[in-house]
Scaffold this motif. Structure first.
Motif, PDB file in Angstrom:
ATOM      1  N   ASN A   1       0.816  -1.209   0.000  1.00 10.47           N
ATOM      2  CA  ASN A   1       0.000   0.000   0.000  1.00 10.47           C
ATOM      3  C   ASN A   1       0.854   1.265   0.000  1.00 10.47           C
ATOM      4  OD1 ASN A   1      -3.023  -0.973   0.838  1.00 10.47           O
ATOM      5  ND2 ASN A   1      -1.461  -2.291   1.735  1.00 10.47           N
TER       6      ASN A   1
ATOM      7  N   PHE B   1       0.163  -1.749 -10.766  1.00 12.43           N
ATOM      8  CA  PHE B   1      -0.504  -0.919  -9.771  1.00 12.43           C
ATOM      9  C   PHE B   1      -2.017  -0.924  -9.980  1.00 12.43           C
ATOM     10  CE2 PHE B   1       3.737   0.998 -10.064  1.00 12.43           C
ATOM     11  CZ  PHE B   1       4.096   1.015  -8.720  1.00 12.43           C
ATOM     12  N   TYR B   2      -2.725  -0.727  -8.880  1.00 14.58           N
ATOM     13  CA  TYR B   2      -4.169  -0.529  -8.929  1.00 14.58           C
ATOM     14  C   TYR B   2      -4.462   0.742  -8.150  1.00 14.58           C
ATOM     15  CZ  TYR B   2      -9.186  -1.277  -8.338  1.00 14.58           C
ATOM     16  OH  TYR B   2     -10.560  -1.130  -8.348  1.00 14.58           O
ATOM     17  N   HIS B   3      -5.092   1.711  -8.797  1.00 11.40           N
ATOM     18  CA  HIS B   3      -5.362   2.996  -8.160  1.00 11.40           C
ATOM     19  C   HIS B   3      -6.751   2.938  -7.527  1.00 11.40           C
ATOM     20  CE1 HIS B   3      -1.708   4.618  -9.855  1.00 11.40           C
ATOM     21  NE2 HIS B   3      -2.073   4.117 -11.029  1.00 11.40           N
ATOM     22  N   HIS B   4      -6.747   2.644  -6.234  1.00  3.77           N
ATOM     23  CA  HIS B   4      -8.005   2.503  -5.498  1.00  3.77           C
ATOM     24  C   HIS B   4      -8.765   3.828  -5.487  1.00  3.77           C
ATOM     25  CE1 HIS B   4     -10.835   1.074  -2.512  1.00  3.77           C
ATOM     26  NE2 HIS B   4     -10.502   2.061  -1.704  1.00  3.77           N
TER      27      HIS B   4
ATOM     28  N   SER C   1      -0.818   8.489  -2.730  1.00  5.59           N
ATOM     29  CA  SER C   1      -1.047   8.913  -4.120  1.00  5.59           C
ATOM     30  C   SER C   1       0.039   8.317  -5.014  1.00  5.59           C
ATOM     31  CB  SER C   1      -1.016  10.437  -4.212  1.00  5.59           C
ATOM     32  OG  SER C   1       0.294  10.909  -3.925  1.00  5.59           O
ATOM     33  N   PRO C   2      -0.187   8.285  -6.323  1.00  4.10           N
ATOM     34  CA  PRO C   2       0.839   7.734  -7.218  1.00  4.10           C
ATOM     35  C   PRO C   2       2.213   8.383  -7.040  1.00  4.10           C
ATOM     36  CG  PRO C   2      -1.220   8.007  -8.404  1.00  4.10           C
ATOM     37  CD  PRO C   2      -1.438   8.628  -7.050  1.00  4.10           C
TER      38      PRO C   2
ATOM     39  N   THR D   1      -2.825   3.912  -3.516  1.00  8.38           N
ATOM     40  CA  THR D   1      -2.273   3.178  -4.648  1.00  8.38           C
ATOM     41  C   THR D   1      -1.800   1.821  -4.161  1.00  8.38           C
ATOM     42  OG1 THR D   1      -1.506   5.254  -5.646  1.00  8.38           O
ATOM     43  CG2 THR D   1      -0.552   3.209  -6.495  1.00  8.38           C
TER      44      THR D   1
END
Length: 283
Positions: A159, A175-178, A162-163, A183
């Motif tokens: 976890n 990556f998965y941008h929740h 921000s990116p 991120t």
């Protein structure tokens, strides 16, 4: 606590406690039209807490602690629902402070069992994410010898915020941008193997009854066929490392389930395993 640091990272001040922090907006240097209002609000909040005591709970059910993350919510909610008639279920958000708070209660002797379904904080520790609970994670389980059912919940992700917060060394990863502030990064087979060895060594130090569940079809809502973090090779590296490391015995077992962690049957298996070791401790 009133502190000008309250608008930043306050983990060093709050830790695993229930400290409430107020940001005074202006510096704490005399009274002015802003600080008078903010300090007054803090004083009134404190007075209200002191004057209105919350009655002690009269619940005589044994207390259990459980770990949960958004991507394991269906599993933990189903487990809680299945156990709540007989146990007082205390669910902790696995964000680092959540794991530390959960284990602090274990050390204090305030609970009688642990369902540690979501061990994602260990992934953050090994990989370098921001939600680690530290090297001491699982140590309270060994000290307490409590009945323990654990699993691999959200070990597929580290976890970050921000990116822009992701360290440069991870460029090019999955990556998965929740959302704009969260991120997630998929753990690799190599990292998963390290995680499995780390957990296995911790479990080997436990003398109390342990059941560690391996959900072979996925460890989170994202780790499912067609999902953003679906990676059977990474999962198999995790599971094989656990198989190779854990010294299995009657009171320390890996339980392999051909299920996804959020499958209702997984929750049923977790409940069954917990009841088996909990009920046996008094015999």
């Amino acid at each position: 606590m009133v502190s000008t640091l309250a608008s930043g990272d306050v983990s060093a001040y709050v830790g695993a406690s229930d400290v409430n922090m107020f940001h005074p907006v202006t510096d704490v240097s005399g009274l002015n039209r802003v600080s008078r209002k903010l300090l007054g609000n803090a004083a009134h909040a404190l007075a209200g807490m002191m004057a209105n005591e919350v009655p002690e709970a009269t619940d005589d059910r044994p207390a259990l602690v459980l770990s949960m993350f958004g991507v394991t919510t269906p599993a933990v909610q189903a487990i809680t629902e299945g156990l709540s008639d007989d146990y007082d279920c205390l669910v902790f958000h696995a964000t680092g402070s959540g794991g530390r708070s959960m284990e602090q209660l274990v050390d204090q002797g305030d609970v009688e069992g642990v369902l540690d379904i979501t061990t994602t904080e260990i992934c953050d520790l090994i990989v370098g994410g921001f939600l680690s609970a530290g090297e001491e994670r699982l140590d309270s389980i060994a000290r307490s010898k409590l009945p323990y059912v654990g699993s691999c919940g959200a070990l597929d992700m580290a976890n970050f915020w921000s990116p822009d917060s992701v360290p440069a060394q991870f460029k090019g990863r999955n990556f998965y941008h929740h959302n704009a502030q969260v991120t997630l990064m998929r753990s690799t087979p190599e990292e998963c193997a390290q995680i499995g060895v780390w957990i296995g060594n911790k479990l080997n130090a436990c003398e109390g009854p342990v059941r560690f569940l391996l959900p072979l079809r996925g460890v989170s809502a994202l780790d499912i066929e067609g999902g953003a973090f679906y990676d059977p090779a990474a999962n198999e590296a995790l599971f094989q490392a656990l198989r190779d490391t854990v010294v299995q015995a009657p009171d320390r077992q890996l339980v392999e389930l051909d299920l996804h962690i959020n499958d209702p049957a997984f929750a049923e298996a977790a409940i069954s395993n917990f009841n088996e070791i909990y009920n046996r401790k008094d015999n």
